[in-house]
Design an enzyme around this catalytic site. Structure first.
Site, PDB file in Angstrom:
ATOM      1  N   SER A  27       0.803  -1.241   0.024  1.00  0.00           N
ATOM      2  CA  SER A  27      -0.200  -0.021   0.116  1.00  0.00           C
ATOM      3  C   SER A  27       0.908   1.248  -0.026  1.00  0.00           C
ATOM      4  O   SER A  27       2.305   1.222   0.570  1.00  0.00           O
ATOM      5  CB  SER A  27      -1.044   0.025   1.209  1.00  0.00           C
ATOM      6  N   THR A  79      -5.711   2.590  -7.123  1.00  0.00           N
ATOM      7  CA  THR A  79      -7.108   2.617  -6.323  1.00  0.00           C
ATOM      8  C   THR A  79      -8.015   3.760  -6.852  1.00  0.00           C
ATOM      9  O   THR A  79      -7.544   5.017  -6.803  1.00  0.00           O
ATOM     10  CB  THR A  79      -6.776   2.372  -5.072  1.00  0.00           C
ATOM     11  N   LYS A 154      -8.201  -0.945  -9.480  1.00  0.00           N
ATOM     12  CA  LYS A 154      -8.748  -1.440  -8.565  1.00  0.00           C
ATOM     13  C   LYS A 154     -10.002  -0.615  -7.902  1.00  0.00           C
ATOM     14  O   LYS A 154      -9.749   0.487  -7.906  1.00  0.00           O
ATOM     15  CB  LYS A 154      -7.841  -1.791  -7.283  1.00  0.00           C
ATOM     16  N   HIS A 178     -13.543  -1.813  -1.681  1.00  0.00           N
ATOM     17  CA  HIS A 178     -12.471  -1.344  -0.612  1.00  0.00           C
ATOM     18  C   HIS A 178     -12.984  -2.094   0.897  1.00  0.00           C
ATOM     19  O   HIS A 178     -12.842  -1.226   2.025  1.00  0.00           O
ATOM     20  CB  HIS A 178     -12.541   0.128  -0.548  1.00  0.00           C
TER      21      HIS A 178
END
Length: 292
Positions: A27, A79, A154, A178
């Site tokens: 991340s 993301t 994503k 998420h």
């Protein structure tokens, strides 16, 4: 936050994933730097991927992406479902911020990472001040213009969005809500997976994120069209319980359960896994109850 050596947890998870032959996604908000995580990789291990939040300052984003590529990462996981954080009431009530001794290691020195929790969640305040909330599909070709790494999108829950992402250059799609932490009315990813896969039509891989708790869940995802799955919370539980060995045990459990599910459903190879194995109790078609 995940045991005695919390700051090293991402590196330990990466090492355990590599040992199991699994890909690891680090991340942006990791408490271990991307360089440190890359350093634990052995030459025979699959290279890690990097999950990217795009910052308001595109130059800072570019610097981060270039660091990722120099460190040997194999792809960017972009993301797109978090322009802002959802209403995470527990974080607001507890005035969430990172505990003392932990830091957002990937952003230190290039970004203000102070979590101001004076009005509620420090994470929400950080996102509001630093993360770009105006993204469109045009971010995909921009990223492709600054890196040779593939861009995996994503946070997709609709087939039409998956198609648009592919048309703008996405190399793969991750169906994700998420972890259900953004919108509490969002559908479960397994419920929209088939529709996304039908629209994608095998143009790019489709991965499922969210809800994987058993090896049989992996089989259901593959049966509905997924190429692979992502595992999140169980990895954290393994880390919290026993560090790197805990992650290894979680992955071994999932592997053994998946193998058992294949055997019990008469699947000798992955190619045998298809939608005929899925029983939908809301379907109007007659048939016996499936094993899954």
């Amino acid at each position: 936050m995940l045991g005695k050596e919390a700051s090293a947890a991402p590196a330990r998870a990466a090492h355990a994933a590599a040992a199991a032959g699994c890909l690891h996604v680090l991340s942006t908000m990791s408490t271990t730097s991307l360089e440190q995580v890359a350093a634990v990789r052995r030459s025979a291990d699959p290279p890690p991927f990097f999950q990217l939040y795009v910052m308001k300052d595109r130059n800072l984003t570019k610097q981060l992406v270039q660091r990722v590529e120099r460190a040997g990462y194999a792809g960017l996981v972009l993301t797109v479902d978090t322009p802002i954080t959802g209403c995470r009431e527990a974080d607001i009530r507890n005035r969430f911020k990172l505990p003392e001794g932990l830091r957002l290691a990937n952003l230190d020195g290039i970004q203000n990472t102070k979590m101001d929790n004076s009005a509620g969640s420090g994470l929400t305040a950080l996102f509001a001040s630093q993360i770009d909330d105006s993204l469109t599909f045009d971010i995909i070709p921009w990223l492709k213009s600054i890196t040779t790494m593939p861009v995996i999108v994503k946070g997709v829950l609709r087939g039409s969005d998956a198609v648009a992402a592919i048309e703008h250059g996405a190399s793969a799609i991750i169906v994700s809500n998420h972890g259900g932490r953004q919108a509490d009315f969002a559908p479960a990813t397994i419920d929209v997976l088939a529709e996304v896969c039908d629209k994608v039509k095998n143009r790019v891989p489709v991965l499922l994120d969210g809800g994987i708790r058993r090896g049989s869940d992996i089989m259901k995802a593959l049966a509905l069209g997924a190429t692979a799955v992502l595992v999140g919370r169980p990895i954290l539980w393994g880390l919290a319980c026993d560090g790197e060995p805990g992650v290894c045990k979680v992955l071994n459990i999932l592997h053994d359960e998946f193998k058992l599910a294949m055997m019990l459903n008469g699947c000798r190879t992955l190619a045998c896994i298809n939608r005929d194995l899925i029983y939908n109790r809301f379907s109007t078609q007659d048939g016996i109850i499936s094993k899954l």
